[in-house]
Structure formats: C-alpha cells, structure tokens
Design a protein around this motif. Structure first.
Motif, short mmCIF file in Angstrom:
data_model
loop_
_atom_site.label_atom_id
_atom_site.label_comp_id
_atom_site.label_asym_id
_atom_site.label_seq_id
_atom_site.Cartn_x
_atom_site.Cartn_y
_atom_site.Cartn_z
N ALA A 30 0.86 -1.19 0.00
CA ALA A 30 0.00 0.00 0.00
C ALA A 30 0.89 1.24 0.00
O ALA A 30 2.03 1.19 0.49
N PRO A 31 0.43 2.34 -0.56
CA PRO A 31 1.24 3.57 -0.60
C PRO A 31 1.68 4.01 0.79
O PRO A 31 0.88 4.02 1.73
N GLY A 32 2.95 4.32 0.91
CA GLY A 32 3.50 4.84 2.15
C GLY A 32 3.80 3.81 3.22
O GLY A 32 4.15 4.15 4.34
N VAL A 33 3.67 2.54 2.90
CA VAL A 33 3.89 1.48 3.87
C VAL A 33 5.25 0.83 3.63
O VAL A 33 5.67 0.66 2.50
N CYS A 34 5.92 0.48 4.70
CA CYS A 34 7.22 -0.18 4.62
C CYS A 34 7.00 -1.70 4.72
O CYS A 34 6.38 -2.17 5.68
N VAL A 35 7.50 -2.44 3.74
CA VAL A 35 7.33 -3.89 3.71
C VAL A 35 7.91 -4.53 4.97
O VAL A 35 7.33 -5.44 5.55
N ALA A 36 9.04 -4.03 5.42
CA ALA A 36 9.69 -4.59 6.62
C ALA A 36 8.79 -4.45 7.85
O ALA A 36 8.74 -5.35 8.70
N ASP A 37 8.07 -3.32 7.96
CA ASP A 37 7.17 -3.13 9.10
C ASP A 37 6.01 -4.13 9.07
O ASP A 37 5.64 -4.70 10.08
N VAL A 38 5.45 -4.34 7.88
CA VAL A 38 4.35 -5.30 7.73
C VAL A 38 4.86 -6.70 8.05
O VAL A 38 4.19 -7.48 8.74
N ALA A 39 6.04 -7.03 7.55
CA ALA A 39 6.61 -8.36 7.79
C ALA A 39 6.80 -8.60 9.29
O ALA A 39 6.48 -9.68 9.80
N ARG A 40 7.30 -7.60 9.97
CA ARG A 40 7.50 -7.73 11.42
C ARG A 40 6.18 -7.90 12.15
O ARG A 40 6.04 -8.75 13.02
N ARG A 41 5.20 -7.10 11.76
CA ARG A 41 3.90 -7.14 12.41
C ARG A 41 3.18 -8.46 12.17
O ARG A 41 2.53 -9.00 13.05
N ARG A 42 3.32 -9.00 10.96
CA ARG A 42 2.64 -10.25 10.60
C ARG A 42 3.49 -11.49 10.85
O ARG A 42 3.07 -12.60 10.57
N ASP A 43 4.71 -11.28 11.33
CA ASP A 43 5.65 -12.37 11.62
C ASP A 43 5.92 -13.21 10.37
O ASP A 43 5.79 -14.43 10.37
N VAL A 44 6.26 -12.51 9.28
CA VAL A 44 6.58 -13.14 8.00
C VAL A 44 7.92 -12.56 7.55
O VAL A 44 8.20 -11.39 7.78
N SER A 45 8.71 -13.35 6.88
CA SER A 45 9.98 -12.85 6.37
C SER A 45 9.71 -11.93 5.17
O SER A 45 8.81 -12.18 4.37
N THR A 46 10.49 -10.85 5.05
CA THR A 46 10.31 -9.93 3.94
C THR A 46 10.55 -10.63 2.61
O THR A 46 9.86 -10.35 1.63
N SER A 47 11.50 -11.54 2.58
CA SER A 47 11.78 -12.24 1.32
C SER A 47 10.58 -13.09 0.89
O SER A 47 10.32 -13.24 -0.30
N LEU A 48 9.83 -13.61 1.84
CA LEU A 48 8.65 -14.40 1.51
C LEU A 48 7.57 -13.51 0.90
O LEU A 48 6.89 -13.90 -0.05
N ILE A 49 7.43 -12.31 1.42
CA ILE A 49 6.45 -11.36 0.86
C ILE A 49 6.81 -11.03 -0.58
O ILE A 49 5.97 -11.04 -1.47
N TYR A 50 8.09 -10.75 -0.85
CA TYR A 50 8.52 -10.45 -2.22
C TYR A 50 8.37 -11.68 -3.13
O TYR A 50 8.03 -11.55 -4.31
N THR A 51 8.59 -12.87 -2.59
CA THR A 51 8.40 -14.10 -3.37
C THR A 51 6.94 -14.28 -3.74
O THR A 51 6.62 -14.61 -4.89
N TRP A 52 6.05 -14.04 -2.79
CA TRP A 52 4.61 -14.13 -3.07
C TRP A 52 4.22 -13.15 -4.17
O TRP A 52 3.46 -13.49 -5.07
N ARG A 53 4.74 -11.92 -4.09
CA ARG A 53 4.40 -10.91 -5.09
C ARG A 53 4.92 -11.32 -6.47
O ARG A 53 4.20 -11.22 -7.46
N ARG A 54 6.16 -11.80 -6.53
CA ARG A 54 6.74 -12.22 -7.81
C ARG A 54 5.94 -13.36 -8.42
O ARG A 54 5.59 -13.33 -9.61
N LYS A 55 5.59 -14.36 -7.61
CA LYS A 55 4.82 -15.49 -8.12
C LYS A 55 3.43 -15.06 -8.58
O LYS A 55 2.93 -15.54 -9.59
N LEU A 56 2.81 -14.16 -7.85
CA LEU A 56 1.49 -13.66 -8.22
C LEU A 56 1.56 -12.91 -9.55
O LEU A 56 0.70 -13.08 -10.41
#
Length: 122
Positions: A30-56
C-alpha cells in the motif's frame, strides 16, 4: 517412565491461505507502507512477501494488472529544517542534494521509477 516435553507456540513451517497472502501483500505494498514493518507485524519474512508478489505477478502476467502493480506518480515530500540524524528504514537509496534537500527511494519502488528519478537528478 520417561519425561515428555510438549513444545507449544507457532509451527516452524506455517501454511498461509491465499486469502491471508493477498491481505499481507495488499497491506505491504500500500502507498507509504514499509514492507519490513508489515513483515515484522505479521511475523513473516520480507523475502517471503517479495516471493509471493513475484509469483502472483508471474501467474497473472497476461491478465489484468494487479492493484499493487499499478504504475503511477510517487509522492514527493520536501521538508524544511535539518533532519540529518533521521533514518528511514524503508529507504534503499538516499540522495542528499545541494541546499539540504533529500530524496529517498524505497526498496519496493519499481525499477523504471528509480531509473527515471536518478536520471532526472543528474
């Protein structure tokens, strides 16, 4: 009789439903959001979030563009005063300009936007 220890807590290898992945991706990009902050809050690795986005993106390459893949204008904010001791955890590139201005480029910024920004600063 021997002793048995029962380990409780989150499973080491978690399974995410598609709905949970979409929620996390929408929140992270989302605009203005830091991926690292979301990853920390959701207890997910940042690399996993980027992997999900790439696969999608790969799955839907020929389909309608995804909301988080839209190209648009990036908001530029110019602030007054000297804030040299601040640190932006989301900024992958920070360029200090003459006159005390500063340009910060997020790690999640599209490569074309980064290239155009750096070309314009030449």
């Amino acid at each position: 009789m021997g002793q048995i220890t029962v380990m409780t807590g989150p499973e080491r290898r978690r399974r995410w439903s598609d709905e949970e992945r979409f929620q996390i991706l929408a929140e992270a990009f989302a605009p203005g959001v830091c991926v690292a902050d979301v990853a920390r809050r959701r207890d997910v690795s940042t690399s996993l979030i980027y992997t999900w986005r790439r696969k999608l993106r790969e799955e839907h390459a020929d389909a309608v563009p995804l909301p988080m893949a839209k190209v648009g204008f990036a908001e530029a904010v110019i602030t007054e005063g000297d804030r040299r001791d601040e640190h932006d955890s989301c900024a992958a590139i920070t360029v200090d300009l003459a006159g005390g201005s500063r340009v910060r480029i997020s790690a999640s910024a599209p490569s074309l936007l980064v290239a155009a920004t750096l070309k314009a600063l030449r």
